[in-house]
Design a protein around this motif. Structure first.
Motif, PDB file in Angstrom:
ATOM      1  N   ASP A 253       0.762  -1.235  -0.068  1.00 24.11           N
ATOM      2  CA  ASP A 253       0.098   0.108   0.216  1.00 24.11           C
ATOM      3  C   ASP A 253       0.828   1.200  -0.103  1.00 24.11           C
ATOM      4  OD1 ASP A 253      -1.998  -1.811  -0.018  1.00 24.11           O
ATOM      5  OD2 ASP A 253      -2.599  -1.306   2.285  1.00 24.11           O
ATOM      6  N   PHE A 254       2.253   1.067  -0.185  1.00 27.97           N
ATOM      7  CA  PHE A 254       2.984   2.207   0.049  1.00 27.97           C
ATOM      8  C   PHE A 254       2.793   2.991  -1.387  1.00 27.97           C
ATOM      9  CE2 PHE A 254       7.086   4.929  -0.268  1.00 27.97           C
ATOM     10  CZ  PHE A 254       7.037   5.209   1.272  1.00 27.97           C
ATOM     11  N   SER A 255       2.294   4.254  -1.103  1.00 28.37           N
ATOM     12  CA  SER A 255       1.676   4.964  -2.268  1.00 28.37           C
ATOM     13  C   SER A 255       2.472   5.887  -2.831  1.00 28.37           C
ATOM     14  CB  SER A 255       0.381   5.735  -1.976  1.00 28.37           C
ATOM     15  OG  SER A 255       1.007   6.891  -0.945  1.00 28.37           O
ATOM     16  N   LEU A 256       2.072   6.404  -4.226  1.00 23.67           N
ATOM     17  CA  LEU A 256       3.206   7.434  -4.879  1.00 23.67           C
ATOM     18  C   LEU A 256       3.148   8.601  -3.947  1.00 23.67           C
ATOM     19  CD1 LEU A 256       4.861   7.832  -7.481  1.00 23.67           C
ATOM     20  CD2 LEU A 256       2.757   8.503  -8.523  1.00 23.67           C
ATOM     21  N   ASP A 257       2.243   9.041  -3.240  1.00 27.61           N
ATOM     22  CA  ASP A 257       2.287  10.321  -2.681  1.00 27.61           C
ATOM     23  C   ASP A 257       3.170  10.024  -1.515  1.00 27.61           C
ATOM     24  OD1 ASP A 257       0.275  11.542  -3.967  1.00 27.61           O
ATOM     25  OD2 ASP A 257      -1.225  11.144  -2.596  1.00 27.61           O
ATOM     26  N   ALA A 258       3.182   9.090  -0.933  1.00 28.87           N
ATOM     27  CA  ALA A 258       4.090   8.696   0.212  1.00 28.87           C
ATOM     28  C   ALA A 258       5.566   8.678  -0.193  1.00 28.87           C
ATOM     29  CB  ALA A 258       3.860   7.447   1.018  1.00 28.87           C
ATOM     30  N   LEU A 259       5.810   8.229  -1.337  1.00 28.25           N
ATOM     31  CA  LEU A 259       7.236   8.485  -1.991  1.00 28.25           C
ATOM     32  C   LEU A 259       7.681   9.834  -2.386  1.00 28.25           C
ATOM     33  CD1 LEU A 259       9.390   6.348  -3.273  1.00 28.25           C
ATOM     34  CD2 LEU A 259       8.386   6.791  -5.479  1.00 28.25           C
ATOM     35  N   CYS A 260       6.800  10.480  -2.975  1.00 29.68           N
ATOM     36  CA  CYS A 260       6.861  11.762  -3.243  1.00 29.68           C
ATOM     37  C   CYS A 260       7.283  12.715  -2.108  1.00 29.68           C
ATOM     38  CB  CYS A 260       5.738  12.515  -4.099  1.00 29.68           C
ATOM     39  SG  CYS A 260       5.429  11.649  -5.606  1.00 29.68           S
ATOM     40  N   GLY A 261       6.697  12.454  -1.022  1.00 27.78           N
ATOM     41  CA  GLY A 261       6.763  13.098   0.186  1.00 27.78           C
ATOM     42  C   GLY A 261       7.966  12.987   0.929  1.00 27.78           C
ATOM     43  N   LEU A 262       8.961  11.957   0.297  1.00 32.34           N
ATOM     44  CA  LEU A 262      10.102  11.589   1.166  1.00 32.34           C
ATOM     45  C   LEU A 262      11.291  12.708   1.168  1.00 32.34           C
ATOM     46  CD1 LEU A 262      10.452   7.554   0.835  1.00 32.34           C
ATOM     47  CD2 LEU A 262       9.535   9.053   2.739  1.00 32.34           C
ATOM     48  N   THR A 263      11.924  12.654   1.862  1.00 28.47           N
ATOM     49  CA  THR A 263      13.290  13.440   1.690  1.00 28.47           C
ATOM     50  C   THR A 263      14.379  12.415   2.147  1.00 28.47           C
ATOM     51  OG1 THR A 263      12.281  15.566   2.631  1.00 28.47           O
ATOM     52  CG2 THR A 263      14.736  15.412   2.595  1.00 28.47           C
ATOM     53  N   ILE A 264      15.255  12.061   0.945  1.00 27.85           N
ATOM     54  CA  ILE A 264      16.552  11.374   1.323  1.00 27.85           C
ATOM     55  C   ILE A 264      17.528  11.837   1.463  1.00 27.85           C
ATOM     56  CG2 ILE A 264      17.609   9.279   0.300  1.00 27.85           C
ATOM     57  CD1 ILE A 264      15.147   8.499  -1.132  1.00 27.85           C
ATOM     58  N   GLY A 265      18.258  11.546   2.456  1.00 28.02           N
ATOM     59  CA  GLY A 265      19.653  12.054   2.575  1.00 28.02           C
ATOM     60  C   GLY A 265      20.831  11.461   1.889  1.00 28.02           C
ATOM     61  N   LEU A 266      22.007  12.221   1.512  1.00 27.94           N
ATOM     62  CA  LEU A 266      23.053  11.620   1.006  1.00 27.94           C
ATOM     63  C   LEU A 266      24.350  11.980   1.798  1.00 27.94           C
ATOM     64  CD1 LEU A 266      22.400  12.608  -2.711  1.00 27.94           C
ATOM     65  CD2 LEU A 266      22.069  10.331  -1.840  1.00 27.94           C
ATOM     66  N   PRO A 267      24.697  11.034   2.557  1.00 29.35           N
ATOM     67  CA  PRO A 267      25.813  11.548   3.514  1.00 29.35           C
ATOM     68  C   PRO A 267      26.975  11.578   2.775  1.00 29.35           C
ATOM     69  CG  PRO A 267      25.205   9.345   3.785  1.00 29.35           C
ATOM     70  CD  PRO A 267      24.247   9.724   2.425  1.00 29.35           C
TER      71      PRO A 267
END
Lengths: 485, 101
Positions: A253-267
């Protein structure tokens, strides 16, 4: 049926439609192992009879029109340090070559009750110590993408079995990257769960504060389903998390909206000159794919990263030296001769352990010795706190952290065997996660999802404690996006 | 500096017999590994508490009793355990004498 293309849900549908039976699937899997495995060395022990017996039970369930659990009839492989009652569990070591388990590990009990068909026990670096599979006391498993290269370790055989289709899913174990690194080298999805998510009862211990059982599969959903089946509280493991229960549905159920709302860190500490060009290119391409979904990226800093491997190579051997004390030829192992007790211990252990366990036991004794304890062990425990704090701080501004799983692709046999330190360095990006007890996943980048193409590159996602669902959700969307393009 | 004598000492603590060749290569390995891990000393940890476990920092206790409810196969449980012993006699683990003359 093409074993390499099967997934849990496709098998489930086929079984219900009676396109093939569980016995047929198991027979074909066992046949594939008989045909090819001598070349690749994935299995140490194949459970022909028991596997067919469980498959027959599944077929009876289907014939009776009873509910078929999702894992019913699914071929699973288990790393040889996970106990299955009445079967060998060598942990890849000569010292346990005659040992037979007297009980089921909790993860195994759960798989059995979910109807999974356990095919056999897989090859591994001795006592899960190694990053190439070359420390197996029996023989080395080979990378199906290129047999002159290692499949990664220590869960080498589990990764090879799943890559070849000799199992649909496999369990390995993680102490410092032993599932993510082979997943990366073989082009699989591998999930190292949060410390405490899966019971360690029945897993032969290496370093208890770092060890976790961890699943491999060819797809993200299969990993999610395997994780769902084996995770959860167990009173037999004092470090098992009380109220944790993972549901694979969260990933579905992990939605496209949930994906788009993410912030991913690049250390920034993970993007170092030691990374090969091919690896960097694949990581950049994965980031670009995720950016096309409007995922936000942000540079972050995990300042104590450069100390993680040193910290690990003090804490882990310290725990090893104590955990491996039980293999003495008296309680476990092979007892030789009738020498006085002290001599007998020394001989059994001297002959039974290979190079790497000896090296780590001695190193553990050294760092725990009076006079060195504060300088090494205590200092390492303190630095471990700082490494964990780095992550806690970072997760205030990002949801997930993305890094390469390993600095290079699969290396050649023999390349790192002469210099243990160079072997240790291949775990530089995976070790910090185990120290901090966090969940992390490795998924294959676009280039090598099929055998016969380029060597695979793994992308690592690190998450907050018990947030496996988000990691699997991101991996699922990536997988879907590249399968359509 | 790590010497062959040191390595011998740690092998003895670990109850492991090592050969002369093993000893030589272990000295070399130790030097390299210890040189690498030395960089931990650069970190200022004066006010840092040690992390002495996985994630959770409390003891979980349970009563020291056999929970037979969990065992699916109560009768054979003991037999299976004793069968795993390298040597046994009448269901007991057989050990060599600890004290000898």
């Amino acid at each position: 049926m093409q074993l390499k293309d099967l997934s849990i849900s496709s098998i489930h549908t086929s079984l219900l439609k009676k396109e093939y039976s569980a016995v047929e699937l198991t027979t074909q899997t066992l046949h594939a192992i008989k045909e090819k495995d001598s070349e690749y060395g994935a299995y140490l022990h194949v459970m022909n009879e028991d596997a067919l017996k469980s498959a027959q039970e599944i077929d009876l369930t289907i014939a009776r029109n009873d509910d078929l659990p999702l894992l019913g009839g699914i071929p699973f492989a288990l790393k040889d340090n996970i106990l299955v009652v009445n079967h060998p569990a060598t942990a890849g070591s000569k010292i346990l070559k005659d040992y037979r388990a007297s009980y089921d590990a909790t993860a195994v009990r759960k798989l059995k009750s979910a109807g999974a068909v356990i095919i056999g026990k897989t090859n591994m670096d001795e006592f899960a110590m190694g990053s190439s599979g070359e420390n197996s006391a029996f023989f080395s498993a080979k990378n199906p993408h290129d047999v002159t290269r290692v499949p990664g370790g220590s869960s080498s055989g589990s990764a090879v079995a799943v890559t070849l289709g000799e199992a649909v899913c496999a369990l390995g174990s993680e102490t410092g990257g032993s599932v993510r690194q082979p997943a990366s080298f073989c082009g699989l999805v591998g999930l190292k769960p949060t410390y405490g998510a899966i019971s360690r009862y029945g897993l032969i211990a290496m370093a208890s504060s770092l060890d976790q059982i961890a699943p491999f599969a060819r797809t993200t959903m299969d990993v999610a389903l395997a994780f769902e089946a084996i995770s959860g509280y167990d009173s037999l493991d004092g470090t098992s998390k009380k109220d944790f229960k993972f549901h694979a549905k969260e990933v579905k159920d992990f939605s496209l909206d949930a994906l788009c709302g993410l912030t991913i860190g690049l250390p920034k500490e993970y993007f170092i000159p030691g990374i090969t060009k091919e690896t960097q290119k694949e990581i950049d391409s994965a980031i670009a794919t995720l950016k096309s979904f409007k995922v936000k990226f942000k540079e972050i800093s995990l300042p104590h990263t450069e100390y993680a491997l040193s910290c690990y190579y003090i804490i882990m051997p310290a725990e090893v030296s104590s955990n491996l004390a039980r293999f003495d030829g008296i309680r476990y192992g092979t007892r030789g001769g009738s020498a006085p007790l002290g001599e007998m211990y020394q001989r059994n252990r001297g002959e039974g352990f290979g190079k790497e366990p000896k090296r780590r036991i001695l190193l553990g004794n050294y760092v725990l010795s009076a006079g060195y304890y504060d300088a090494y062990y205590l200092q390492a425990q303190k630095v471990r706190s700082l490494i964990t704090e780095d992550f806690t701080k970072a997760f205030k501004s990002v949801d997930v952290i993305l890094t390469p799983t390993t600095p290079t692709q699969a290396f050649k046999f023999g390349e790192k065997m002469k210099d243990p330190l160079s072997m240790y360095l291949s775990d530089i990006f995976t070790v910090p996660v185990n120290l901090a007890g966090l969940p992390a996943l490795s998924f294959p980048s676009r280039s090598a999802r099929k055998l016969g193409g380029a060597l695979p590159v793994g992308v690592q996602l690190i998450g907050k404690h018990f947030d496996e669902a988000t990691l699997l959700g991101v991996s699922k969307w990536y997988e879907e996006s590249i399968s359509v393009s | 500096m790590i010497t062959g004598k040191d390595v011998e000492h740690y092998a003895e603590l670990g109850r492991i017999a090592i050969t002369a060749t093993e000893k030589k290569s272990l000295v070399k390995d130790f030097e390299k590994i210890l040189e690498y891990v030395k960089k931990l000393n650069e970190v200022d940890t004066k006010h840092v508490k040690p992390m002495n476990g996985g994630v959770f920092f409390y003891n979980r206790v349970r009563s020291d009793t056999v929970d037979l409810e969990r065992k699916s196969d109560k009768v054979n449980e003991v037999a299976r355990v004793t069968r795993a012993f390298p040597k046994s006699k009448d269901g007991y683990l057989e050990v060599p004498p600890v004290f000898t003359e």
